[in-house]
Scaffold this active site. Sequence first.
Site, PDB file in Angstrom:
ATOM      1  N   ILE A  19     -81.069 -28.183 -76.380  1.00  0.00           N
ATOM      2  CA  ILE A  19     -81.080 -26.942 -75.574  1.00  0.00           C
ATOM      3  C   ILE A  19     -80.192 -25.870 -76.192  1.00  0.00           C
ATOM      4  O   ILE A  19     -80.446 -24.673 -75.989  1.00  0.00           O
ATOM      5  CB  ILE A  19     -80.670 -27.238 -74.119  1.00  0.00           C
ATOM      6  CG1 ILE A  19     -81.149 -26.107 -73.184  1.00  0.00           C
ATOM      7  CG2 ILE A  19     -79.160 -27.474 -73.988  1.00  0.00           C
ATOM      8  CD1 ILE A  19     -81.089 -26.461 -71.724  1.00  0.00           C
ATOM      9  N   ASN A  32     -70.070 -29.911 -64.538  1.00  0.00           N
ATOM     10  CA  ASN A  32     -69.431 -30.593 -63.404  1.00  0.00           C
ATOM     11  C   ASN A  32     -68.689 -29.539 -62.609  1.00  0.00           C
ATOM     12  O   ASN A  32     -68.552 -28.398 -63.025  1.00  0.00           O
ATOM     13  CB  ASN A  32     -68.484 -31.706 -63.888  1.00  0.00           C
ATOM     14  CG  ASN A  32     -67.381 -31.182 -64.790  1.00  0.00           C
ATOM     15  OD1 ASN A  32     -66.589 -30.334 -64.393  1.00  0.00           O
ATOM     16  ND2 ASN A  32     -67.376 -31.640 -66.031  1.00  0.00           N
ATOM     17  N   GLY A  40     -72.209 -34.757 -72.989  1.00  0.00           N
ATOM     18  CA  GLY A  40     -73.636 -34.453 -72.857  1.00  0.00           C
ATOM     19  C   GLY A  40     -73.987 -33.003 -73.138  1.00  0.00           C
ATOM     20  O   GLY A  40     -73.489 -32.373 -74.077  1.00  0.00           O
ATOM     21  N   VAL A  41     -74.858 -32.462 -72.279  1.00  0.00           N
ATOM     22  CA  VAL A  41     -75.280 -31.057 -72.434  1.00  0.00           C
ATOM     23  C   VAL A  41     -74.074 -30.131 -72.349  1.00  0.00           C
ATOM     24  O   VAL A  41     -73.919 -29.186 -73.124  1.00  0.00           O
ATOM     25  CB  VAL A  41     -76.265 -30.680 -71.295  1.00  0.00           C
ATOM     26  CG1 VAL A  41     -76.623 -29.209 -71.340  1.00  0.00           C
ATOM     27  CG2 VAL A  41     -77.515 -31.511 -71.378  1.00  0.00           C
ATOM     28  N   ASP A  42     -73.185 -30.418 -71.408  1.00  0.00           N
ATOM     29  CA  ASP A  42     -71.997 -29.583 -71.167  1.00  0.00           C
ATOM     30  C   ASP A  42     -71.183 -29.464 -72.445  1.00  0.00           C
ATOM     31  O   ASP A  42     -70.823 -28.365 -72.896  1.00  0.00           O
ATOM     32  CB  ASP A  42     -71.177 -30.256 -70.057  1.00  0.00           C
ATOM     33  CG  ASP A  42     -70.249 -29.292 -69.326  1.00  0.00           C
ATOM     34  OD1 ASP A  42     -69.541 -29.747 -68.406  1.00  0.00           O
ATOM     35  OD2 ASP A  42     -70.235 -28.087 -69.668  1.00  0.00           O
ATOM     36  N   SER A 129     -78.678 -34.158 -64.192  1.00  0.00           N
ATOM     37  CA  SER A 129     -78.195 -35.363 -63.487  1.00  0.00           C
ATOM     38  C   SER A 129     -78.742 -36.681 -64.009  1.00  0.00           C
ATOM     39  O   SER A 129     -78.349 -37.738 -63.489  1.00  0.00           O
ATOM     40  CB  SER A 129     -78.479 -35.277 -61.965  1.00  0.00           C
ATOM     41  OG  SER A 129     -77.530 -34.459 -61.331  1.00  0.00           O
ATOM     42  N   GLY A 131     -78.301 -38.051 -66.947  1.00  0.00           N
ATOM     43  CA  GLY A 131     -77.456 -38.683 -67.976  1.00  0.00           C
ATOM     44  C   GLY A 131     -76.264 -39.338 -67.306  1.00  0.00           C
ATOM     45  O   GLY A 131     -76.402 -40.308 -66.541  1.00  0.00           O
ATOM     46  N   ALA A 132     -75.103 -38.778 -67.505  1.00  0.00           N
ATOM     47  CA  ALA A 132     -73.855 -39.359 -66.958  1.00  0.00           C
ATOM     48  C   ALA A 132     -73.912 -39.514 -65.445  1.00  0.00           C
ATOM     49  O   ALA A 132     -73.309 -40.420 -64.868  1.00  0.00           O
ATOM     50  CB  ALA A 132     -72.662 -38.488 -67.351  1.00  0.00           C
TER      51      ALA A 132
HETATM   52  N1  APR Z   1     -80.000 -30.668 -75.203  1.00  0.00           N
HETATM   53  C1  APR Z   1     -80.833 -31.090 -74.222  1.00  0.00           C
HETATM   54  N2  APR Z   1     -80.589 -32.165 -73.449  1.00  0.00           N
HETATM   55  C2  APR Z   1     -79.450 -32.858 -73.701  1.00  0.00           C
HETATM   56  C3  APR Z   1     -78.520 -32.487 -74.710  1.00  0.00           C
HETATM   57  C4  APR Z   1     -78.843 -31.341 -75.481  1.00  0.00           C
HETATM   58  N3  APR Z   1     -78.043 -30.901 -76.465  1.00  0.00           N
HETATM   59  N4  APR Z   1     -77.482 -33.385 -74.683  1.00  0.00           N
HETATM   60  C5  APR Z   1     -77.763 -34.282 -73.715  1.00  0.00           C
HETATM   61  N5  APR Z   1     -78.940 -33.985 -73.127  1.00  0.00           N
HETATM   62  C6  APR Z   1     -79.636 -34.677 -72.035  1.00  0.00           C
HETATM   63  C7  APR Z   1     -79.235 -36.089 -71.739  1.00  0.00           C
HETATM   64  O1  APR Z   1     -79.869 -36.979 -72.661  1.00  0.00           O
HETATM   65  C8  APR Z   1     -79.802 -36.235 -70.331  1.00  0.00           C
HETATM   66  O2  APR Z   1     -81.191 -36.478 -70.410  1.00  0.00           O
HETATM   67  O3  APR Z   1     -79.339 -33.977 -70.834  1.00  0.00           O
HETATM   68  C9  APR Z   1     -79.593 -34.845 -69.725  1.00  0.00           C
HETATM   69  C10 APR Z   1     -78.414 -34.733 -68.756  1.00  0.00           C
HETATM   70  O4  APR Z   1     -77.354 -35.563 -69.218  1.00  0.00           O
HETATM   71  P1  APR Z   1     -75.797 -35.116 -69.060  1.00  0.00           P
HETATM   72  O5  APR Z   1     -75.495 -34.083 -70.066  1.00  0.00           O
HETATM   73  O6  APR Z   1     -75.002 -36.376 -69.074  1.00  0.00           O
HETATM   74  O7  APR Z   1     -75.725 -34.406 -67.643  1.00  0.00           O
HETATM   75  P2  APR Z   1     -75.615 -35.035 -66.172  1.00  0.00           P
HETATM   76  O8  APR Z   1     -76.301 -36.346 -66.068  1.00  0.00           O
HETATM   77  O9  APR Z   1     -76.036 -33.900 -65.275  1.00  0.00           O
HETATM   78  O10 APR Z   1     -74.054 -35.319 -65.993  1.00  0.00           O
HETATM   79  C11 APR Z   1     -73.191 -34.206 -65.939  1.00  0.00           C
HETATM   80  O11 APR Z   1     -71.751 -35.105 -67.594  1.00  0.00           O
HETATM   81  O12 APR Z   1     -71.271 -34.014 -69.546  1.00  0.00           O
HETATM   82  C12 APR Z   1     -70.800 -34.282 -68.292  1.00  0.00           C
HETATM   83  O13 APR Z   1     -69.441 -32.394 -67.747  1.00  0.00           O
HETATM   84  C13 APR Z   1     -70.663 -33.042 -67.461  1.00  0.00           C
HETATM   85  O14 APR Z   1     -69.518 -34.169 -65.716  1.00  0.00           O
HETATM   86  C14 APR Z   1     -70.751 -33.611 -66.091  1.00  0.00           C
HETATM   87  C15 APR Z   1     -71.799 -34.714 -66.239  1.00  0.00           C
END
Ligand code: APR
Length: 190
Positions: A19, A32, A40-42, A129, A131-132
């Site tokens: 992304i 978060n 992750g994405v963040d 949501s 992922g983590a």
């Molecule tokens: N581009 C697109 N999708 C991504 C990327 C990227 N660069 N990196 C990870 N993902 C995907 C993951 O594989 C998953 O399918 O984004 C989806 C969401 O995963 P997370 O980033 O873990 O987000 P989430 O499950 O909403 O958890 C949020 O994780 O990173 C921390 O600070 C964040 O505490 C918050 C929690």
Amino acid sequence: MTTEKLLGHTRLFLMQGDITRQNVDAIVNAANSSLMGGGGVDGAIHRAGGPTILEECKQIRAMHGQCAPGEAVITGGGNLNARFVIHTVGPIWHGGSTNENIILANAYRNSLDLALQYEVRTISFPSISTGAYGYPLEQAAEIALTTVIEFCQNIAEQQLLDEVRFILFDQFTQSTYKAALQKLSNEDMP
Ligand code: APR
């Protein structure tokens, strides 16, 4: 393999990718409540976007406090191609008994509402949501797509939004979203 569906005036895309590399007006961050970054994405967005994004998040925190699950805030895009980053907080999965479905739908809807306030015409979402935060992927995909489809149908006459893209990080996530879209559309997707 990209899947595309027309929703009134808006084109919906399901694409595999990163992304942070999207050339759209706004990308959505799966943040978060602290808005102080994470993994992750963040983590990817803060790394690629640079320190100005965190600085703006700190200002938002100072003014408005934490971002509640389901809510969304907006910052500039820093070094990203996108003009804006919309930070939204998805629900942490606790088994489905604490309104996770409603909070997840709110995260998508509030992100889209905020996008329209800033005249965003193209927007990319991650799979919030799943992922983590542990949200079951199939259920999350159905909620994400149902919410986006309803939103786009509600604004179809105003022609406010040109593209909504789901940028899915791996093949399994992409195929799960594609299957969910087929189920919701009662039709086969290319
Ligand atoms: N581009 C697109 N999708 C991504 C990327 C990227 N660069 N990196 C990870 N993902 C995907 C993951 O594989 C998953 O399918 O984004 C989806 C969401 O995963 P997370 O980033 O873990 O987000 P989430 O499950 O909403 O958890 C949020 O994780 O990173 C921390 O600070 C964040 O505490 C918050 C929690």
